[in-house]
Design an enzyme around this catalytic site. Sequence first.
Site, PDB file in Angstrom:
ATOM      1  N   GLU A  60       2.697   4.944  -0.447  1.00 11.08           N
ATOM      2  CA  GLU A  60       3.705   3.886  -0.544  1.00 11.08           C
ATOM      3  C   GLU A  60       5.066   4.443  -0.961  1.00 11.08           C
ATOM      4  O   GLU A  60       5.157   5.257  -1.884  1.00 11.08           O
ATOM      5  CB  GLU A  60       3.244   2.831  -1.557  1.00 11.08           C
ATOM      6  CG  GLU A  60       4.179   1.638  -1.657  1.00 11.08           C
ATOM      7  CD  GLU A  60       3.729   0.622  -2.698  1.00 11.08           C
ATOM      8  OE1 GLU A  60       4.205  -0.524  -2.651  1.00 11.08           O
ATOM      9  OE2 GLU A  60       2.895   0.980  -3.565  1.00 11.08           O
ATOM     10  N   LYS A 133       4.933  -6.184   2.930  1.00  3.70           N
ATOM     11  CA  LYS A 133       4.056  -6.443   1.783  1.00  3.70           C
ATOM     12  C   LYS A 133       4.119  -7.905   1.372  1.00  3.70           C
ATOM     13  O   LYS A 133       5.197  -8.454   1.122  1.00  3.70           O
ATOM     14  CB  LYS A 133       4.470  -5.535   0.626  1.00  3.70           C
ATOM     15  CG  LYS A 133       3.540  -5.539  -0.574  1.00  3.70           C
ATOM     16  CD  LYS A 133       3.971  -4.452  -1.549  1.00  3.70           C
ATOM     17  CE  LYS A 133       3.060  -4.332  -2.758  1.00  3.70           C
ATOM     18  NZ  LYS A 133       3.468  -3.228  -3.639  1.00  3.70           N
ATOM     19  N   CYS A 170      -0.612  -1.558  -1.324  1.00  4.16           N
ATOM     20  CA  CYS A 170      -0.800  -1.498  -2.771  1.00  4.16           C
ATOM     21  C   CYS A 170      -1.326  -2.797  -3.385  1.00  4.16           C
ATOM     22  O   CYS A 170      -2.510  -3.060  -3.317  1.00  4.16           O
ATOM     23  CB  CYS A 170       0.488  -1.033  -3.443  1.00  4.16           C
ATOM     24  SG  CYS A 170       0.212  -0.349  -5.113  1.00  4.16           S
TER      25      CYS A 170
END
Length: 311
Positions: A60, A133, A170
């Site tokens: 990331e 995300k 994540c």
Amino acid sequence: MQFFIYISYLCSIAILIMNDITAALIQQANTSDVELNKNKLIENIRFCASQGAQLIVLPELHNSLYFCQTENTQVFDFAETIPGPSTGLFGNLAKELGVVLVLSLFEKRAPGIYHNTAVVIENDGTIAGKYRKMHIPDDPAYYEKFYFTPGDLGFQPVETSIGKLGILICWDQWYPEAARLMALAGASLLIYPTAIGWDSSDTGEEKERQQQAWMTAQRGHAIYNGLPVIAVNRVGHEDDPSGQTHGIQFWGNSFAAGAQGEMLVQASSGKEENLLVKIDLKRSEDVRRWWPFLRDRRIDAYGDLTRRFID
């Protein structure tokens, strides 16, 4: 007629070959020197490609330090457009090497609107698709809500020459709904670029619990969806620029798991590594026949999942 039969035969062979892919996980430690970080990534990508990797996944926000430890408006200057400099740089590299790359970038979409975005580069250098995300944390040393607008592209796999890649990022890894929706949309593989680590004030026992929970959750996604999972974390210590904390020790342990959650490969917690692993994508069909979780879902009874809490 013979021409079309021949073409169909070639396509079938190509699909058969792509049932087994070689994936590479690049676990890297970063510095404040963005160009140095990029050059190291390029070197690692070249190495992985030379070892036969067809799919290469980066951690990331791989171009820089993890800047979310503090809230600083000047950091927005480092965001870039998509397409932009990084997609151009890594796109040319993907085309040269004939590999599929999963990038993780700080996207500038418009003034005041920024995203934490994964970009999939096809092996011809083009952008196959992207994922923004969806779940954005806001915790001490992880002040991501200050920087990132929540994603608005939904949970749609990116179709590539090696299969449909279900990219999540994540904090998304803690949400079974995200993995399930990617699976229901036809993902053949779940991929999690990650930046997660320990607070130095935690005890050794607490650190172990956190790391094991992280791995267990993602192996769970593999099991209940019958899909392989790749999780790529950064490694090394990064200071808190504000000096209010002792920074983050990223715990590495990048790994790949099979469709029953079995560990295929795992990195260490303390060093940079390039991991290569063979992944059998066609095995998901067998696993889903043995464990037909998708068949037995009670979709008529899950309406309350759209509620925040059931009082």
